[in-house]
Scaffold this motif. Sequence first.
Motif, PDB file in Angstrom:
ATOM      1  N   GLU A  26      31.931  41.968  41.730  1.00  0.00           N
ATOM      2  CA  GLU A  26      31.668  42.614  40.606  1.00  0.00           C
ATOM      3  C   GLU A  26      31.372  44.647  40.772  1.00  0.00           C
ATOM      4  O   GLU A  26      32.002  45.663  40.171  1.00  0.00           O
ATOM      5  N   ASN A  27      30.888  45.232  42.678  1.00  0.00           N
ATOM      6  CA  ASN A  27      31.224  46.305  41.971  1.00  0.00           C
ATOM      7  C   ASN A  27      32.761  47.195  42.404  1.00  0.00           C
ATOM      8  O   ASN A  27      33.366  47.924  40.979  1.00  0.00           O
ATOM      9  N   LEU A  28      33.658  46.190  42.621  1.00  0.00           N
ATOM     10  CA  LEU A  28      35.398  46.361  43.092  1.00  0.00           C
ATOM     11  C   LEU A  28      35.528  45.834  41.849  1.00  0.00           C
ATOM     12  O   LEU A  28      36.907  47.436  41.021  1.00  0.00           O
ATOM     13  N   ASP A  34      37.493  51.226  35.738  1.00  0.00           N
ATOM     14  CA  ASP A  34      37.417  52.643  35.661  1.00  0.00           C
ATOM     15  C   ASP A  34      38.854  53.018  35.846  1.00  0.00           C
ATOM     16  O   ASP A  34      39.043  54.170  35.056  1.00  0.00           O
ATOM     17  N   ARG A  35      39.867  53.348  36.901  1.00  0.00           N
ATOM     18  CA  ARG A  35      40.922  53.468  37.330  1.00  0.00           C
ATOM     19  C   ARG A  35      41.712  52.934  36.226  1.00  0.00           C
ATOM     20  O   ARG A  35      43.064  53.432  36.319  1.00  0.00           O
ATOM     21  N   LEU A  36      42.404  51.986  36.153  1.00  0.00           N
ATOM     22  CA  LEU A  36      42.846  50.847  35.639  1.00  0.00           C
ATOM     23  C   LEU A  36      42.941  50.812  33.408  1.00  0.00           C
ATOM     24  O   LEU A  36      43.549  51.210  33.214  1.00  0.00           O
ATOM     25  N   ALA A  37      41.621  51.838  33.329  1.00  0.00           N
ATOM     26  CA  ALA A  37      40.988  51.467  31.757  1.00  0.00           C
ATOM     27  C   ALA A  37      41.147  49.680  30.896  1.00  0.00           C
ATOM     28  O   ALA A  37      41.611  50.195  30.198  1.00  0.00           O
ATOM     29  N   ILE A  38      41.040  48.950  31.862  1.00  0.00           N
ATOM     30  CA  ILE A  38      41.072  47.703  31.996  1.00  0.00           C
ATOM     31  C   ILE A  38      39.888  46.897  31.501  1.00  0.00           C
ATOM     32  O   ILE A  38      38.918  47.336  32.692  1.00  0.00           O
ATOM     33  N   ALA A  39      38.773  46.694  30.408  1.00  0.00           N
ATOM     34  CA  ALA A  39      37.622  45.813  30.549  1.00  0.00           C
ATOM     35  C   ALA A  39      37.294  45.150  31.886  1.00  0.00           C
ATOM     36  O   ALA A  39      37.733  44.648  32.067  1.00  0.00           O
ATOM     37  N   VAL A  40      36.195  45.810  32.492  1.00  0.00           N
ATOM     38  CA  VAL A  40      35.378  45.053  33.562  1.00  0.00           C
ATOM     39  C   VAL A  40      35.437  43.297  32.841  1.00  0.00           C
ATOM     40  O   VAL A  40      35.728  42.301  34.113  1.00  0.00           O
ATOM     41  N   ASP A  41      35.535  42.432  31.992  1.00  0.00           N
ATOM     42  CA  ASP A  41      35.252  42.006  31.737  1.00  0.00           C
ATOM     43  C   ASP A  41      36.368  40.712  31.467  1.00  0.00           C
ATOM     44  O   ASP A  41      36.499  39.807  31.837  1.00  0.00           O
ATOM     45  N   GLU A  42      37.778  41.304  32.072  1.00  0.00           N
ATOM     46  CA  GLU A  42      38.357  41.324  32.371  1.00  0.00           C
ATOM     47  C   GLU A  42      38.967  40.501  33.956  1.00  0.00           C
ATOM     48  O   GLU A  42      39.317  40.120  34.369  1.00  0.00           O
ATOM     49  N   ILE A  43      38.223  41.598  34.413  1.00  0.00           N
ATOM     50  CA  ILE A  43      38.462  41.906  35.604  1.00  0.00           C
ATOM     51  C   ILE A  43      37.961  40.338  36.803  1.00  0.00           C
ATOM     52  O   ILE A  43      38.454  40.075  37.251  1.00  0.00           O
ATOM     53  N   LEU A  44      37.249  41.220  35.749  1.00  0.00           N
ATOM     54  CA  LEU A  44      35.731  40.199  37.194  1.00  0.00           C
ATOM     55  C   LEU A  44      35.830  38.879  36.910  1.00  0.00           C
ATOM     56  O   LEU A  44      36.510  38.055  37.828  1.00  0.00           O
ATOM     57  N   GLY A  61      36.849  39.456  59.691  1.00  0.00           N
ATOM     58  CA  GLY A  61      35.910  40.035  59.095  1.00  0.00           C
ATOM     59  C   GLY A  61      36.339  40.382  57.546  1.00  0.00           C
ATOM     60  O   GLY A  61      36.180  41.556  56.951  1.00  0.00           O
ATOM     61  N   VAL A  62      38.141  39.630  56.982  1.00  0.00           N
ATOM     62  CA  VAL A  62      38.780  40.281  56.346  1.00  0.00           C
ATOM     63  C   VAL A  62      38.969  39.206  55.047  1.00  0.00           C
ATOM     64  O   VAL A  62      38.267  38.641  55.157  1.00  0.00           O
ATOM     65  N   ALA A  63      39.115  39.953  54.088  1.00  0.00           N
ATOM     66  CA  ALA A  63      38.847  39.488  52.706  1.00  0.00           C
ATOM     67  C   ALA A  63      39.927  40.237  51.835  1.00  0.00           C
ATOM     68  O   ALA A  63      39.441  41.259  51.624  1.00  0.00           O
ATOM     69  N   MET A  64      40.964  39.183  50.474  1.00  0.00           N
ATOM     70  CA  MET A  64      41.422  39.543  49.901  1.00  0.00           C
ATOM     71  C   MET A  64      41.634  39.250  48.809  1.00  0.00           C
ATOM     72  O   MET A  64      42.161  38.916  48.132  1.00  0.00           O
ATOM     73  N   PRO A  65      40.451  39.698  48.316  1.00  0.00           N
ATOM     74  CA  PRO A  65      39.900  38.854  46.838  1.00  0.00           C
ATOM     75  C   PRO A  65      41.289  39.865  46.376  1.00  0.00           C
ATOM     76  O   PRO A  65      41.936  40.618  45.267  1.00  0.00           O
ATOM     77  N   HIS A  66      42.011  38.568  45.511  1.00  0.00           N
ATOM     78  CA  HIS A  66      43.432  39.022  44.360  1.00  0.00           C
ATOM     79  C   HIS A  66      43.054  38.301  42.229  1.00  0.00           C
ATOM     80  O   HIS A  66      42.583  36.699  42.865  1.00  0.00           O
ATOM     81  N   ALA A  67      43.424  38.857  41.806  1.00  0.00           N
ATOM     82  CA  ALA A  67      43.988  37.867  40.682  1.00  0.00           C
ATOM     83  C   ALA A  67      44.908  38.514  39.939  1.00  0.00           C
ATOM     84  O   ALA A  67      45.632  39.786  40.154  1.00  0.00           O
ATOM     85  N   ARG A  68      45.702  37.712  38.919  1.00  0.00           N
ATOM     86  CA  ARG A  68      46.742  38.234  38.501  1.00  0.00           C
ATOM     87  C   ARG A  68      46.337  38.443  36.896  1.00  0.00           C
ATOM     88  O   ARG A  68      45.833  37.937  36.000  1.00  0.00           O
TER      89      ARG A  68
END
Length: 153
Positions: A26-28, A34-44, A61-68
Amino acid sequence: MTVDAFLAPADALVGLRVASKRALLENLAGRASDRLAIAVDEILPALLRCEDLGSTGVGGGVAMPHARLDAVRRPFGLLARLREPVDFEAVDDQPVDLVFLLLLPAGGESQNLNALACVARRLRDPETAAALRDARDAGALHARVGGRALSQA
């Protein structure tokens, strides 16, 4: 390709405090919004769908969350070193303290694979991961992951 191609110095974070995997995502997502001007409701939701398929906690100890996302035009990254590790349901069952969020264009499979591979190579390298954990501040964190020699950071 180096990480510098899609990670700006302002997008490296040191000492991020979160209580859980969900809170971290949620935080990321909010920061990326904020940085991309894309709604958080699209990203999360896109990040959560990817996590539902299998944790992006890759071990060590590493995570790489990603989305298209359709709204993303070029790869975008956020790197966070957490103040305290969180359970991320990683493949090795170890908590995560280094997280690289990567948002990718919906198309461009070759570019997307190159970006994912670039992040994976850097963060899964034990020397790089150790250097990231030792970084004093966000500037040093960015320099150490960006593809430059570690001695320059």
